[in-house]
Design a protein around this motif. Structure first.
Motif, PDB file in Angstrom:
ATOM      1  N   SER A   1       0.838  -1.191   0.000  1.00 22.55           N
ATOM      2  CA  SER A   1       0.000   0.000   0.000  1.00 22.55           C
ATOM      3  C   SER A   1       0.876   1.245   0.000  1.00 22.55           C
ATOM      4  O   SER A   1       2.039   1.214   0.447  1.00 22.55           O
ATOM      5  CB  SER A   1      -0.919   0.015   1.219  1.00 22.55           C
ATOM      6  OG  SER A   1      -0.175   0.275   2.393  1.00 22.55           O
ATOM      7  N   LEU A   2       0.302   2.340  -0.475  1.00 26.00           N
ATOM      8  CA  LEU A   2       1.088   3.565  -0.616  1.00 26.00           C
ATOM      9  C   LEU A   2       1.587   4.072   0.730  1.00 26.00           C
ATOM     10  O   LEU A   2       2.763   4.421   0.883  1.00 26.00           O
ATOM     11  CB  LEU A   2       0.258   4.644  -1.311  1.00 26.00           C
ATOM     12  CG  LEU A   2       0.987   5.969  -1.578  1.00 26.00           C
ATOM     13  CD1 LEU A   2       2.219   5.741  -2.428  1.00 26.00           C
ATOM     14  CD2 LEU A   2       0.057   6.957  -2.258  1.00 26.00           C
TER      15      LEU A   2
ATOM     16  N   ALA B   1       3.896   8.765  -6.879  1.00 23.72           N
ATOM     17  CA  ALA B   1       2.666   8.044  -6.540  1.00 23.72           C
ATOM     18  C   ALA B   1       1.821   8.834  -5.541  1.00 23.72           C
ATOM     19  O   ALA B   1       0.594   8.918  -5.668  1.00 23.72           O
ATOM     20  CB  ALA B   1       3.006   6.668  -5.968  1.00 23.72           C
ATOM     21  N   VAL B   2       2.463   9.421  -4.543  1.00 25.83           N
ATOM     22  CA  VAL B   2       1.742  10.218  -3.551  1.00 25.83           C
ATOM     23  C   VAL B   2       1.125  11.445  -4.211  1.00 25.83           C
ATOM     24  O   VAL B   2      -0.024  11.812  -3.940  1.00 25.83           O
ATOM     25  CB  VAL B   2       2.686  10.641  -2.398  1.00 25.83           C
ATOM     26  CG1 VAL B   2       2.003  11.656  -1.486  1.00 25.83           C
ATOM     27  CG2 VAL B   2       3.112   9.421  -1.588  1.00 25.83           C
TER      28      VAL B   2
ATOM     29  N   ASP C   1      -1.972  10.409  -6.091  1.00 15.94           N
ATOM     30  CA  ASP C   1      -3.087  10.156  -5.172  1.00 15.94           C
ATOM     31  C   ASP C   1      -3.666  11.468  -4.656  1.00 15.94           C
ATOM     32  O   ASP C   1      -4.883  11.611  -4.502  1.00 15.94           O
ATOM     33  CB  ASP C   1      -2.623   9.301  -4.002  1.00 15.94           C
ATOM     34  CG  ASP C   1      -2.876   7.822  -4.243  1.00 15.94           C
ATOM     35  OD1 ASP C   1      -2.994   7.436  -5.426  1.00 15.94           O
ATOM     36  OD2 ASP C   1      -2.950   7.053  -3.263  1.00 15.94           O
ATOM     37  N   ARG C   2      -2.799  12.426  -4.377  1.00 13.87           N
ATOM     38  CA  ARG C   2      -3.283  13.725  -3.904  1.00 13.87           C
ATOM     39  C   ARG C   2      -4.128  14.408  -4.981  1.00 13.87           C
ATOM     40  O   ARG C   2      -5.178  15.004  -4.680  1.00 13.87           O
ATOM     41  CB  ARG C   2      -2.096  14.616  -3.531  1.00 13.87           C
ATOM     42  CG  ARG C   2      -2.507  15.968  -2.952  1.00 13.87           C
ATOM     43  CD  ARG C   2      -1.337  16.917  -2.889  1.00 13.87           C
ATOM     44  NE  ARG C   2      -0.758  17.142  -4.210  1.00 13.87           N
ATOM     45  CZ  ARG C   2       0.298  17.912  -4.438  1.00 13.87           C
ATOM     46  NH1 ARG C   2       0.913  18.506  -3.437  1.00 13.87           N
ATOM     47  NH2 ARG C   2       0.768  18.070  -5.668  1.00 13.87           N
TER      48      ARG C   2
ATOM     49  N   ARG D   1      -5.830  12.898  -7.313  1.00 16.80           N
ATOM     50  CA  ARG D   1      -7.113  12.185  -7.415  1.00 16.80           C
ATOM     51  C   ARG D   1      -8.063  12.605  -6.295  1.00 16.80           C
ATOM     52  O   ARG D   1      -9.267  12.768  -6.522  1.00 16.80           O
ATOM     53  CB  ARG D   1      -6.865  10.676  -7.385  1.00 16.80           C
ATOM     54  CG  ARG D   1      -6.366  10.115  -8.711  1.00 16.80           C
ATOM     55  CD  ARG D   1      -6.393   8.605  -8.705  1.00 16.80           C
ATOM     56  NE  ARG D   1      -5.330   8.052  -7.898  1.00 16.80           N
ATOM     57  CZ  ARG D   1      -4.132   7.741  -8.371  1.00 16.80           C
ATOM     58  NH1 ARG D   1      -3.840   7.951  -9.650  1.00 16.80           N
ATOM     59  NH2 ARG D   1      -3.198   7.221  -7.582  1.00 16.80           N
ATOM     60  N   ALA D   2      -7.514  12.780  -5.096  1.00 17.70           N
ATOM     61  CA  ALA D   2      -8.356  13.232  -3.975  1.00 17.70           C
ATOM     62  C   ALA D   2      -8.891  14.632  -4.244  1.00 17.70           C
ATOM     63  O   ALA D   2     -10.062  14.935  -3.969  1.00 17.70           O
ATOM     64  CB  ALA D   2      -7.540  13.204  -2.680  1.00 17.70           C
TER      65      ALA D   2
ATOM     66  N   GLU E   1      -7.764  13.593   3.195  1.00 13.90           N
ATOM     67  CA  GLU E   1      -6.801  12.767   2.471  1.00 13.90           C
ATOM     68  C   GLU E   1      -5.753  13.637   1.786  1.00 13.90           C
ATOM     69  O   GLU E   1      -4.555  13.306   1.787  1.00 13.90           O
ATOM     70  CB  GLU E   1      -7.527  11.902   1.442  1.00 13.90           C
ATOM     71  CG  GLU E   1      -6.631  10.914   0.740  1.00 13.90           C
ATOM     72  CD  GLU E   1      -7.384  10.003  -0.207  1.00 13.90           C
ATOM     73  OE1 GLU E   1      -6.724   9.308  -1.003  1.00 13.90           O
ATOM     74  OE2 GLU E   1      -8.637   9.997  -0.170  1.00 13.90           O
ATOM     75  N   GLU E   2      -6.193  14.747   1.192  1.00  8.89           N
ATOM     76  CA  GLU E   2      -5.243  15.668   0.560  1.00  8.89           C
ATOM     77  C   GLU E   2      -4.201  16.162   1.564  1.00  8.89           C
ATOM     78  O   GLU E   2      -3.010  16.221   1.256  1.00  8.89           O
ATOM     79  CB  GLU E   2      -5.989  16.874  -0.006  1.00  8.89           C
ATOM     80  CG  GLU E   2      -6.702  16.634  -1.322  1.00  8.89           C
ATOM     81  CD  GLU E   2      -7.364  17.902  -1.821  1.00  8.89           C
ATOM     82  OE1 GLU E   2      -6.628  18.832  -2.200  1.00  8.89           O
ATOM     83  OE2 GLU E   2      -8.610  17.976  -1.808  1.00  8.89           O
TER      84      GLU E   2
ATOM     85  N   LEU F   1      -1.706  13.409   2.460  1.00  7.65           N
ATOM     86  CA  LEU F   1      -0.792  13.152   1.343  1.00  7.65           C
ATOM     87  C   LEU F   1       0.194  14.299   1.173  1.00  7.65           C
ATOM     88  O   LEU F   1       1.364  14.078   0.822  1.00  7.65           O
ATOM     89  CB  LEU F   1      -1.589  12.922   0.061  1.00  7.65           C
ATOM     90  CG  LEU F   1      -2.390  11.609   0.036  1.00  7.65           C
ATOM     91  CD1 LEU F   1      -3.392  11.611  -1.115  1.00  7.65           C
ATOM     92  CD2 LEU F   1      -1.462  10.411  -0.082  1.00  7.65           C
TER      93      LEU F   1
END
Length: 225
Positions: free
Chosen positions: A4-5, A46-47, A50-51, A53-54, A118-119, A122
């Motif tokens: 997992s990230l 990757a982080v 994900d940020r 996408r959030a 989440e943002e 991250l």
């Protein structure tokens, strides 16, 4: 199972930079550190993804909420028009739809809140990873200087060249903040009777809300005449 990230970030931040320095000294090679830096770079990418996408989820939820707000306002006008034309049944249908949309809007508020949290986590992970990358780059630069010095007959030694301040504690503290509350929360299942009771209460509350709004619109229409 893929790592997992957040586990990947945790592993990179918990690893000791000094261990890589020792490995470089033993092998007289910078390959270990360079590969570690490349892994940090890949994790940063990757982080960051994900940020983003959030952030996209949050912005999409906000746009949907704006659309719902306009639709709710439009339904109020439709209900008022129905009452003025003696169609209480159509007014009630419009108000029922309005209540449903408001429920969706509440859900979208929750989506925005979760995405915003989440943002933030991250973003803190990114800051911690960048700090760790800087530490690694400084150690690598010091190793290269020491190796160059040794090849030219210098006696400064690697230990002297490595006197570069490393903020490992700061990076780990940033990661701890990023990971705070990241674990999943388990919710207990209710029994069927309780779940059915809650569903019935939801129906009653919706009916009461629709009735109250219908009565208010009818009263407003009466006072206007």
């Amino acid at each position: 199972m893929a790592e997992s990230l957040f586990a990947r970030v945790s592993r990179l931040l918990s690893a000791r930079v000094e261990d890589n320095v020792d490995a470089m000294e033993r092998a007289n090679s910078d390959g270990v550190m360079r590969e570690s830096i490349r892994e940090v770079d890949r994790t940063i990418d990757a982080v960051r993804a994900d940020r983003e996408r959030a952030m996209t989820r949050r912005l999409q939820a906000a746009r949907q909420q704006e659309m719902i707000a306009r639709k709710v306002e439009e339904l109020t006008g439709k209900a008022r028009f129905a009452i003025e034309n003696g169609r209480d049944d159509l007014a009630e249908a419009a108000l029922a739809r309005q209540v449903d949309l408001e429920g969706q809007s509440t859900g979208l508020t929750d989506v925005q809140s979760v995405a915003r949290e989440e943002e933030a986590k991250l973003e803190e992970s990114l800051a911690a990873l960048r700090a760790r990358k800087t530490q690694m780059q400084e150690a690598l630069a010091a190793f290269d200087i020491a190796r160059s010095d040794a090849s030219m007959g210098g006696d400064g030694g690697f230990a002297q060249a490595c006197k570069i301040e490393r903020n490992v504690e700061q990076a780990e503290a940033a990661f701890d903040r990023a990971m705070a509350g990241a674990g999943g929360v388990g919710f207990a299942r209710g029994n069927a009777k309780a779940l059915n009771g809650v569903a019935e209460l939801d129906t009653l509350q919706k009916s009461a809300t629709v009735s109250a709004r219908l009565a208010a619109l009818k009263q407003a229409a009466t006072q206007a005449t």
